[in-house]
Structure formats: structure tokens, C-alpha cells
Write a protein that holds these residues in place. Structure first.
Motif, PDB file in Angstrom:
ATOM      1  N   SER A   1       3.617 -10.826  -1.910  1.00 58.82           N
ATOM      2  CA  SER A   1       4.017 -12.060  -2.583  1.00 58.82           C
ATOM      3  C   SER A   1       4.705 -11.845  -3.921  1.00 58.82           C
ATOM      4  CB  SER A   1       2.807 -12.974  -2.763  1.00 58.82           C
ATOM      5  OG  SER A   1       1.838 -12.320  -3.547  1.00 58.82           O
ATOM      6  N   GLY A   2       5.273 -10.665  -4.146  1.00 56.58           N
ATOM      7  CA  GLY A   2       6.078 -10.465  -5.348  1.00 56.58           C
ATOM      8  C   GLY A   2       5.332  -9.947  -6.556  1.00 56.58           C
ATOM      9  N   VAL A   3       4.110  -9.522  -6.406  1.00 56.22           N
ATOM     10  CA  VAL A   3       3.364  -8.920  -7.519  1.00 56.22           C
ATOM     11  C   VAL A   3       3.728  -7.441  -7.577  1.00 56.22           C
ATOM     12  CG1 VAL A   3       1.048  -8.423  -8.407  1.00 56.22           C
ATOM     13  CG2 VAL A   3       1.517 -10.605  -7.307  1.00 56.22           C
ATOM     14  N   VAL A   4       3.799  -6.881  -8.798  1.00 55.51           N
ATOM     15  CA  VAL A   4       4.127  -5.467  -8.962  1.00 55.51           C
ATOM     16  C   VAL A   4       3.021  -4.754  -9.737  1.00 55.51           C
ATOM     17  CG1 VAL A   4       6.620  -5.792  -8.863  1.00 55.51           C
ATOM     18  CG2 VAL A   4       5.469  -5.923 -11.055  1.00 55.51           C
ATOM     19  N   ARG A   5       2.962  -3.441  -9.566  1.00 53.51           N
ATOM     20  CA  ARG A   5       2.039  -2.595 -10.321  1.00 53.51           C
ATOM     21  C   ARG A   5       2.809  -1.920 -11.446  1.00 53.51           C
ATOM     22  NH1 ARG A   5      -0.972   0.764  -5.490  1.00 53.51           N
ATOM     23  NH2 ARG A   5      -1.365  -1.026  -4.135  1.00 53.51           N
TER      24      ARG A   5
ATOM     25  N   GLY B   1      -3.972  -8.674 -14.347  1.00 52.40           N
ATOM     26  CA  GLY B   1      -5.219  -7.924 -14.498  1.00 52.40           C
ATOM     27  C   GLY B   1      -5.033  -6.510 -14.012  1.00 52.40           C
ATOM     28  N   TYR B   2      -6.137  -5.800 -13.856  1.00 57.53           N
ATOM     29  CA  TYR B   2      -6.091  -4.436 -13.349  1.00 57.53           C
ATOM     30  C   TYR B   2      -6.063  -4.439 -11.824  1.00 57.53           C
ATOM     31  CZ  TYR B   2      -7.812  -3.178 -18.033  1.00 57.53           C
ATOM     32  OH  TYR B   2      -7.964  -3.030 -19.374  1.00 57.53           O
ATOM     33  N   LYS B   3      -5.543  -3.358 -11.254  1.00 57.18           N
ATOM     34  CA  LYS B   3      -5.687  -3.144  -9.823  1.00 57.18           C
ATOM     35  C   LYS B   3      -7.165  -2.855  -9.570  1.00 57.18           C
ATOM     36  CE  LYS B   3      -5.087   0.618  -7.203  1.00 57.18           C
ATOM     37  NZ  LYS B   3      -4.520   1.765  -6.528  1.00 57.18           N
ATOM     38  N   ARG B   4      -7.721  -3.462  -8.534  1.00 58.88           N
ATOM     39  CA  ARG B   4      -9.144  -3.277  -8.301  1.00 58.88           C
ATOM     40  C   ARG B   4      -9.512  -3.538  -6.847  1.00 58.88           C
ATOM     41  NH1 ARG B   4     -13.057  -6.833 -11.303  1.00 58.88           N
ATOM     42  NH2 ARG B   4     -14.309  -6.099  -9.586  1.00 58.88           N
ATOM     43  N   SER B   5     -10.686  -3.080  -6.499  1.00 56.20           N
ATOM     44  CA  SER B   5     -11.296  -3.426  -5.227  1.00 56.20           C
ATOM     45  C   SER B   5     -12.530  -4.258  -5.547  1.00 56.20           C
ATOM     46  CB  SER B   5     -11.652  -2.163  -4.438  1.00 56.20           C
ATOM     47  OG  SER B   5     -12.583  -1.395  -5.149  1.00 56.20           O
TER      48      SER B   5
ATOM     49  N   ASN C   1      -3.707   1.925 -21.761  1.00 58.60           N
ATOM     50  CA  ASN C   1      -4.175   0.862 -20.877  1.00 58.60           C
ATOM     51  C   ASN C   1      -4.151  -0.486 -21.586  1.00 58.60           C
ATOM     52  OD1 ASN C   1      -4.602   2.860 -19.031  1.00 58.60           O
ATOM     53  ND2 ASN C   1      -6.816   2.869 -19.214  1.00 58.60           N
ATOM     54  N   ILE C   2      -3.758  -1.506 -20.838  1.00 54.95           N
ATOM     55  CA  ILE C   2      -3.701  -2.863 -21.375  1.00 54.95           C
ATOM     56  C   ILE C   2      -5.131  -3.352 -21.624  1.00 54.95           C
ATOM     57  CG2 ILE C   2      -3.177  -5.240 -20.672  1.00 54.95           C
ATOM     58  CD1 ILE C   2      -0.727  -3.873 -21.547  1.00 54.95           C
TER      59      ILE C   2
ATOM     60  N   LEU D   1      -1.472  -5.191 -12.858  1.00 56.78           N
ATOM     61  CA  LEU D   1      -0.720  -6.058 -11.950  1.00 56.78           C
ATOM     62  C   LEU D   1       0.065  -7.093 -12.755  1.00 56.78           C
ATOM     63  CD1 LEU D   1      -3.435  -6.717  -9.221  1.00 56.78           C
ATOM     64  CD2 LEU D   1      -1.703  -4.935  -9.285  1.00 56.78           C
ATOM     65  N   LEU D   2       1.338  -7.268 -12.405  1.00 57.93           N
ATOM     66  CA  LEU D   2       2.214  -8.216 -13.091  1.00 57.93           C
ATOM     67  C   LEU D   2       2.838  -9.173 -12.093  1.00 57.93           C
ATOM     68  CD1 LEU D   2       4.317  -5.737 -15.259  1.00 57.93           C
ATOM     69  CD2 LEU D   2       2.248  -6.899 -15.939  1.00 57.93           C
ATOM     70  N   LYS D   3       3.009 -10.419 -12.519  1.00 53.80           N
ATOM     71  CA  LYS D   3       3.741 -11.426 -11.733  1.00 53.80           C
ATOM     72  C   LYS D   3       5.018 -11.742 -12.493  1.00 53.80           C
ATOM     73  CE  LYS D   3       4.242 -14.414  -8.446  1.00 53.80           C
ATOM     74  NZ  LYS D   3       4.773 -13.866  -7.215  1.00 53.80           N
ATOM     75  N   ILE D   4       6.166 -11.509 -11.878  1.00 50.44           N
ATOM     76  CA  ILE D   4       7.459 -11.746 -12.517  1.00 50.44           C
ATOM     77  C   ILE D   4       7.999 -13.086 -12.052  1.00 50.44           C
ATOM     78  CG2 ILE D   4       9.769 -10.808 -12.882  1.00 50.44           C
ATOM     79  CD1 ILE D   4       8.619  -8.082 -11.987  1.00 50.44           C
ATOM     80  N   ASP D   5       8.523 -13.876 -12.985  1.00 48.32           N
ATOM     81  CA  ASP D   5       9.067 -15.188 -12.658  1.00 48.32           C
ATOM     82  C   ASP D   5      10.231 -15.068 -11.681  1.00 48.32           C
ATOM     83  OD1 ASP D   5       7.268 -16.349 -14.290  1.00 48.32           O
ATOM     84  OD2 ASP D   5       8.703 -17.227 -15.692  1.00 48.32           O
TER      85      ASP D   5
END
Length: 121
Positions: free
Chosen positions: A92-96, A29-33, A102-103, A43-47
Motif C-alpha cells: 500500500s505504498g509504505v516504505v522502509r 513507527g518502527y518495523k515490528r512483528s 534511530n528515530i 516505516l514512512l508513508k509518503i503523500d
């Protein structure tokens, strides 16, 4: 010499499986507050990436979000949105990542490809 049997050669048949030259990832998803949403930062989660230290290898790598559209352009219904991993997010391994455009929110939860270039090693 006359009593020797001919040597049988064992040939290993290699399957022509394509080699995957990218790491699999998921768009979170998007970076957010709580109230603000930053659509220009995804935000991406890589295997296989579980720690902040593991993410350093992927910083600067290119990301491709491949999706299918209805209209065919250049004999293909597949389209690609390109981006780049900018930094880690959390512990925890999440990247921006920042994409050229924009996605769209329909891509949340979808797979993406983290290319292993440009390489720094």
C-alpha cells in the motif's frame, strides 16, 4: 500611426512563494512483528504513493526529520535527522527507511521530508 492608442502591457505579478523541493511524508513507527521491534528500520508513508510500484521511484532518496529543540545550536533551534529510503513495505505504498541514528518514538506521527535526490532519472 497618429490615431493608434499606445499598447498597454499586461504585467503578471509573480508572487515570491518558495518552491517545495521535497515530498511530504509521515513517520509511522518502527518495523515490528507481534513481539519484536526493530528500531533501526523506520516505516514512512509518503503523500500520493498508494502502490508498491509507486515506491520504486523513492528508493534511495534521502529523508529528513526536522524537529525543534530547546537549546539553540549555531543560531538555530531546528535540528535534522537524516536517513535513506531502503525498500518498500507491503502493498500500500509504505516504505522502509534507515536513519543515521534511530528515530525517537516521540517522532511517530510526525512529518518528514522526502528529498527528491539523489535522482536516478
Amino acid at each position: 500611426m497618429a490615431g493608434e492608442a499606445p499598447k498597454s502591457k499586461k504585467t503578471v505579478k509573480k508572487s515570491k512563494q518558495p518552491v517545495r523541493l521535497y515530498a511530504k511524508g509521515v513517520i509511522l513507527g518502527y518495523k515490528r512483528s507481534k513481539s519484536n521491534c526493530y528500531a533501526n528500520c523506520t516505516l514512512l508513508k509518503i503523500d500520493g504513493v498508494r502502490t508498491k510500484a509507486d515506491t520504486q521511484f523513492y528508493v534511495g532518496k534521502r529523508v529528513a526529520y526536522v524537529y525543534k529543540a530547546k537549546k539553540e545550536i549555531q543560531n538555530s533551534k531546528f535540528r535534522v535527522m537524516w536517513g535513506k529510503i531502503r525498500r518498500s513495505h507491503g502493498n500500500s505504498g509504505v516504505v522502509r527507511a534507515k536513519f543515521n541514528k534511530n528515530i525517537p518514538p516521540k517522532a511517530f506521527g510526525a512529518a518528514c521530508r522526502v528529498m527528491l535526490y539523489p535522482s536516478s532519472i
